[in-house]
Design an enzyme around this catalytic site. Structure first.
Site, PDB file in Angstrom:
ATOM      1  CB  ALA A   4      -0.887  -0.007   1.235  1.00 54.25           C
ATOM      2  N   GLY A  48       0.637  -5.129   0.834  1.00 53.11           N
ATOM      3  CA  GLY A  48      -0.527  -5.193  -0.051  1.00 53.11           C
ATOM      4  C   GLY A  48      -0.210  -5.830  -1.399  1.00 53.11           C
ATOM      5  CD  GLU A  58      -2.483  -7.697   2.600  1.00 58.48           C
ATOM      6  OE1 GLU A  58      -2.093  -6.531   2.379  1.00 58.48           O
ATOM      7  OE2 GLU A  58      -3.267  -7.985   3.524  1.00 58.48           O
ATOM      8  CD  GLU A 110       1.474  -5.875   5.702  1.00 56.98           C
ATOM      9  OE1 GLU A 110       2.307  -6.759   5.982  1.00 56.98           O
ATOM     10  OE2 GLU A 110       0.758  -5.916   4.696  1.00 56.98           O
TER      11      GLU A 110
HETATM   12  N1  CO8 Z   1       4.554   3.143  -0.614  1.00 57.41           N
HETATM   13  C1  CO8 Z   1       4.954   4.312  -1.157  1.00 57.41           C
HETATM   14  N2  CO8 Z   1       6.147   4.480  -1.764  1.00 57.41           N
HETATM   15  C2  CO8 Z   1       6.977   3.414  -1.830  1.00 57.41           C
HETATM   16  C3  CO8 Z   1       6.628   2.161  -1.298  1.00 57.41           C
HETATM   17  C4  CO8 Z   1       5.346   2.056  -0.667  1.00 57.41           C
HETATM   18  N3  CO8 Z   1       4.896   0.885  -0.171  1.00 57.41           N
HETATM   19  N4  CO8 Z   1       7.638   1.299  -1.515  1.00 57.41           N
HETATM   20  C5  CO8 Z   1       8.596   2.005  -2.164  1.00 57.41           C
HETATM   21  N5  CO8 Z   1       8.197   3.273  -2.364  1.00 57.41           N
HETATM   22  C6  CO8 Z   1       8.926   4.348  -3.042  1.00 57.41           C
HETATM   23  C7  CO8 Z   1      10.064   4.875  -2.180  1.00 57.41           C
HETATM   24  O1  CO8 Z   1       9.579   5.816  -1.262  1.00 57.41           O
HETATM   25  C8  CO8 Z   1      10.968   5.471  -3.239  1.00 57.41           C
HETATM   26  O2  CO8 Z   1      10.421   6.707  -3.635  1.00 57.41           O
HETATM   27  P1  CO8 Z   1      11.416   7.979  -3.873  1.00 57.41           P
HETATM   28  O3  CO8 Z   1      12.339   7.524  -4.981  1.00 57.41           O
HETATM   29  O4  CO8 Z   1      10.492   9.082  -4.268  1.00 57.41           O
HETATM   30  O5  CO8 Z   1      12.118   8.185  -2.604  1.00 57.41           O
HETATM   31  C9  CO8 Z   1      10.799   4.527  -4.408  1.00 57.41           C
HETATM   32  O6  CO8 Z   1       9.571   3.827  -4.184  1.00 57.41           O
HETATM   33  C10 CO8 Z   1      11.905   3.514  -4.500  1.00 57.41           C
HETATM   34  O7  CO8 Z   1      11.984   2.849  -3.248  1.00 57.41           O
HETATM   35  P2  CO8 Z   1      13.358   2.697  -2.453  1.00 57.41           P
HETATM   36  O8  CO8 Z   1      14.278   3.837  -2.735  1.00 57.41           O
HETATM   37  O9  CO8 Z   1      13.034   2.428  -1.023  1.00 57.41           O
HETATM   38  O10 CO8 Z   1      13.942   1.374  -3.156  1.00 57.41           O
HETATM   39  P3  CO8 Z   1      14.902   0.287  -2.508  1.00 57.41           P
HETATM   40  O11 CO8 Z   1      15.323  -0.599  -3.633  1.00 57.41           O
HETATM   41  O12 CO8 Z   1      15.964   0.914  -1.681  1.00 57.41           O
HETATM   42  O13 CO8 Z   1      13.963  -0.547  -1.505  1.00 57.41           O
HETATM   43  C11 CO8 Z   1      11.961  -1.708  -0.862  1.00 57.41           C
HETATM   44  C12 CO8 Z   1      12.884  -1.273  -2.016  1.00 57.41           C
HETATM   45  C13 CO8 Z   1      12.695  -2.713   0.031  1.00 57.41           C
HETATM   46  C14 CO8 Z   1      10.729  -2.368  -1.477  1.00 57.41           C
HETATM   47  C15 CO8 Z   1      11.561  -0.493  -0.012  1.00 57.41           C
HETATM   48  O14 CO8 Z   1      11.104   0.525  -0.892  1.00 57.41           O
HETATM   49  C16 CO8 Z   1      10.486  -0.760   0.983  1.00 57.41           C
HETATM   50  O15 CO8 Z   1      10.757  -1.334   2.025  1.00 57.41           O
HETATM   51  N6  CO8 Z   1       9.246  -0.341   0.680  1.00 57.41           N
HETATM   52  C17 CO8 Z   1       8.123  -0.476   1.585  1.00 57.41           C
HETATM   53  C18 CO8 Z   1       7.644  -1.904   1.632  1.00 57.41           C
HETATM   54  C19 CO8 Z   1       6.517  -2.043   2.642  1.00 57.41           C
HETATM   55  O16 CO8 Z   1       6.676  -1.815   3.815  1.00 57.41           O
HETATM   56  N7  CO8 Z   1       5.347  -2.452   2.160  1.00 57.41           N
HETATM   57  C20 CO8 Z   1       4.176  -2.666   2.985  1.00 57.41           C
HETATM   58  C21 CO8 Z   1       3.375  -1.412   3.105  1.00 57.41           C
HETATM   59  S1  CO8 Z   1       2.029  -1.595   4.273  1.00 57.41           S
HETATM   60  C22 CO8 Z   1       0.842  -2.416   3.376  1.00 57.41           C
HETATM   61  O17 CO8 Z   1       1.017  -2.765   2.245  1.00 57.41           O
HETATM   62  C23 CO8 Z   1      -0.432  -2.680   4.107  1.00 57.41           C
HETATM   63  C24 CO8 Z   1      -1.570  -3.137   3.206  1.00 57.41           C
HETATM   64  C25 CO8 Z   1      -2.904  -2.964   3.867  1.00 57.41           C
HETATM   65  C26 CO8 Z   1      -3.293  -1.528   3.993  1.00 57.41           C
HETATM   66  C27 CO8 Z   1      -4.682  -1.356   4.472  1.00 57.41           C
HETATM   67  C28 CO8 Z   1      -5.229   0.048   4.557  1.00 57.41           C
HETATM   68  C29 CO8 Z   1      -4.450   1.175   4.043  1.00 57.41           C
END
Ligand code: CO8
Length: 260
Positions: A67, A112, A115, A135
């Site tokens: 998400a 997500g 999921e 999460e």
């Molecule tokens: N949301 C928004 N932006 C994201 C997300 C995300 N989930 N993942 C990555 N991005 C963005 C980063 O902010 C970055 O943006 P910018 O270049 O503008 O800074 C860009 O994508 C590239 O990401 P990274 O620089 O972090 O890339 P890396 O290769 O260093 O890392 C990762 C990749 C490991 C995937 C890392 O980006 C990461 O950990 N992302 C988050 C993963 C995460 O925690 N996902 C779970 C989110 S919670 C969820 O999904 C709950 C679902 C249910 C929700 C219910 C109601 C809302």
């Protein structure tokens, strides 16, 4: 078909490829993506020319990295509940499709994103794919069905470990635990996913739809699920394609299913 956050293409074989298109944010699920996903699957469902769907992410890094965390700071108890319920409804409609839906997981499938892949009927993963439910690192739990679908796919014990540690796993481990059906080289991913949809699309469509319906009842008590299976079996026996399939077998020819 015009969408803001995804690409929708349908080829001559009736296979739709849906590509979530926010590669700069690793295809994170914001409101626009969720709305487009909902609309795209409704379109695919109602279009008789569509025989199945492949769902993937744009770029080389991510299927869907979760998400959109940028939308999280404003969430409170009420809006969090509403967002989770909305996402669950969209993903349920994907799962309830009567045509095959295959996730082609090209990279990160986190939160997500994992999921979403689990709401598809089948999952083909690139060797570079990574899966996880991180999460707990954000102070939340999965909200789009992950606590329910993950244990159904991989068993309670492994799901518990993945959900509580937030650890990421690679494609081979995901395959070993039953989270994905196949693992292929990155450049073979879309072809493999299309071929899988094509194989299923060559079968009797109503039988495929009924098998999907029966599978969804497999979390009910056995007797209830079997009653449902028998009812669907009776319906299948009343189809033209049942006559065609049996006749083709008995006469040593290939069946030509009409979908009736
Ligand atoms: N949301 C928004 N932006 C994201 C997300 C995300 N989930 N993942 C990555 N991005 C963005 C980063 O902010 C970055 O943006 P910018 O270049 O503008 O800074 C860009 O994508 C590239 O990401 P990274 O620089 O972090 O890339 P890396 O290769 O260093 O890392 C990762 C990749 C490991 C995937 C890392 O980006 C990461 O950990 N992302 C988050 C993963 C995460 O925690 N996902 C779970 C989110 S919670 C969820 O999904 C709950 C679902 C249910 C929700 C219910 C109601 C809302």
């Amino acid at each position: 078909m015009e969408f803001d956050a995804l690409q929708y293409t349908r080829d001559d074989d009736g296979i739709v490829v849906l590509t979530i298109n926010r590669p700069d944010a690793l295809n994170a699920l914001n409101t626009a993506v969720m709305d487009d996903l909902d609309r795209a699957f409704r379109t695919a469902r109602s279009d008789d020319a569509v025989r199945g769907v492949v769902l993937t992410g744009a770029g080389e890094k991510a299927f869907v990295a979760g998400a959109d965390i940028a939308q999280f700071p404003d969430l409170d108890a009420v809006s969090g509940h509403r967002f989770a319920a909305r996402g669950q409804a969209v993903f349920n409609r994907i799962e309830q499709m009567t045509k095959p839906v295959v996730a082609a997981v090209n990279g990160f499938a986190l939160g997500g994103g994992c999921e979403l892949a689990m709401a598809c009927h089948l999952r083909v993963a690139s060797e570079q794919a990574q899966f996880g439910q991180p999460e707990v690192n954000l102070g939340i739990l999965p909200g789009y069905g992950g606590t329910q679908r993950l244990p159904r796919l991989v068993g309670h014990g492994i799901a518990t470990e993945l959900l509580l540690t937030g650890q990421r796993i690679g494609a081979d481990r995901a395959h070993a635990i039953g989270l994905v059906n196949r693992v292929v080289a990155p450049d073979a991913l879309l072809d493999e996913a299309r071929a899988l949809v094509g194989t299923i699309a060559s079968k009797a469509p109503l039988a495929v739809a009924m098998a999907l319906q029966a599978l969804r009842a497999s979390d009910q008590p056995l007797a209830d699920g079997q009653r449902y299976e028998a009812a669907l079996f009776g319906q299948a026996c009343a189809t033209d394609d049942f006559q065609e399939g049996v006749d083709a077998f008995l006469n040593r020819r290939s069946p030509e299913f009409s979908g009736a």
